[in-house]
Design an enzyme around this catalytic site. Structure first.
Site, PDB file in Angstrom:
ATOM      1  N   ASP A 133     -58.056 -13.654   3.050  1.00  0.00           N
ATOM      2  CA  ASP A 133     -56.939 -13.302   3.180  1.00  0.00           C
ATOM      3  C   ASP A 133     -56.173 -12.596   1.148  1.00  0.00           C
ATOM      4  O   ASP A 133     -57.260 -12.040   0.766  1.00  0.00           O
ATOM      5  CB  ASP A 133     -56.278 -14.803   1.978  1.00  0.00           C
ATOM      6  CG  ASP A 133     -54.134 -14.955   2.860  1.00  0.00           C
ATOM      7  OD1 ASP A 133     -53.414 -14.720   3.632  1.00  0.00           O
ATOM      8  OD2 ASP A 133     -53.788 -15.082   1.653  1.00  0.00           O
ATOM      9  N   HIS A 204     -52.167 -11.306  14.344  1.00  0.00           N
ATOM     10  CA  HIS A 204     -51.568 -11.447  12.792  1.00  0.00           C
ATOM     11  C   HIS A 204     -51.120 -10.579  11.924  1.00  0.00           C
ATOM     12  O   HIS A 204     -50.070 -10.219  11.685  1.00  0.00           O
ATOM     13  CB  HIS A 204     -52.352 -12.716  11.946  1.00  0.00           C
ATOM     14  CG  HIS A 204     -51.195 -13.604  10.980  1.00  0.00           C
ATOM     15  ND1 HIS A 204     -50.587 -13.501  10.690  1.00  0.00           N
ATOM     16  CD2 HIS A 204     -52.331 -13.247   9.926  1.00  0.00           C
ATOM     17  CE1 HIS A 204     -49.623 -13.931   9.428  1.00  0.00           C
ATOM     18  NE2 HIS A 204     -50.490 -13.711   8.927  1.00  0.00           N
TER      19      HIS A 204
END
Length: 293
Positions: A133, A204
């Protein structure tokens, strides 16, 4: 001289605890916040103020609002605002436990805890899905400019706005996808974390490419995984000098613009969602002057 809460820009800790409070007695809110000033140093304890608390104190923070709920095709994005948010950062779970008790006791005359969660750093900064992330997080001076308000902005200088969501993953559902399908959902290869040029429109990374918005939607992500029993997911935490970037990204993820929902919703859902304002520091203490304290 900068006066931000230094935990905002600092590297992620090994462990974290997130506490959310509602206001139970507005008459004693000022006294409880003054007690909090004796504990929260802005580094091991980062503080966020919700809009309901500012209103109760007769104050206004320009740019602060609540996260709007969204009803999307097949899923919901909830809004769960709170009066006060505390992000505890540390290396020892026992110390975080006792620190959270100190905070809860200090606030007990006016605030009631409504939610708590423990976070942790996984490997080199991975989500429990296995993917890294914050790959494109800004760094250095750019991170400061993205995360903190400047002298030319309406909110107090060196303060910040933060979006917080608790996402719960369906790991059984995730396991039904092949590695290639999972890479398509994220838009990066798990094997080398490289962005995929031919990723599908729902990926995403494509949905949230920060430079693809007008104006650009850069934010400083400080997210960490969470787990409890057999459940687990991600505590999404993103700081910005305004809430624009996060709201723009969330709307696109939800398919507000074009009806294409982010691939993440195929295996995970947000269970909470709130916006807060993080006050600056002054002389080593939280600066609550904008709240009349």
């Amino acid at each position: 001289m900068s006066n931000e809460q230094t935990g905002i820009l600092a590297p992620l800790p090994k462990l974290a605890r997130y506490l959310s409070f509602e206001l139970a007695e507005s008459e004693t809110a000022r006294e409880s916040l003054e007690a909090l000033q004796e504990i929260a140093d802005g580094h091991e304890v980062v503080i966020g103020i919700g809009q309901s608390l500012t209103l109760a104190l007769g104050a206004e923070i320009p740019g602060l609002t609540i996260l709007p709920a969204r009803a999307c095709v097949g899923f919901d994005i909830p809004s769960t605002p709170a009066a006060l948010w505390c992000w505890l950062r540390g290396e020892d779970r026992g110390e975080l436990f006792h620190l959270s008790r100190r905070i809860e006791i200090a606030l007990s005359d006016a605030f009631r805890m409504i939610h708590s969660a423990d976070g942790f750093k996984y490997d080199e900064g991975r989500d429990l899905s296995g993917y890294i992330d914050g790959t494109e997080n800004p760094e250095g001076d750019e991170a400061r400019a993205v995360a903190l308000t400047g002298a030319d902005e309406a909110a107090p200088t060196d303060s910040s706005f933060v979006a917080v969501q608790m996402w719960e993953h369906d790991f059984d559902q995730l396991d039904t996808y092949s590695r290639e399908e999972q890479d398509d959902i994220i838009g990066r290869r798990l094997s080398d974390n490289e962005e995929m040029e031919e990723a599908p429109a729902y990926a995403h990374v494509k949905r949230t490419a920060q430079e693809s918005f007008e104006p650009e939607a850069f934010m400083l992500r400080r997210s960490m995984p969470w787990s409890h029993g057999e459940q687990g997911g991600f505590i999404f935490v993103a700081f910005g000098h305004s809430l624009h970037a996060f709201q723009a990204a969330l709307d696109r993820m939800a398919g507000v613009e074009d009806g294409i929902a982010d691939g993440l919703f195929r295996f995970t859902r947000p269970r909470t969602g709130a916006y807060f304002w993080c006050p600056p520091m002054r002389d080593g203490r939280l600066d609550f002057s904008a709240l009349g304290i």
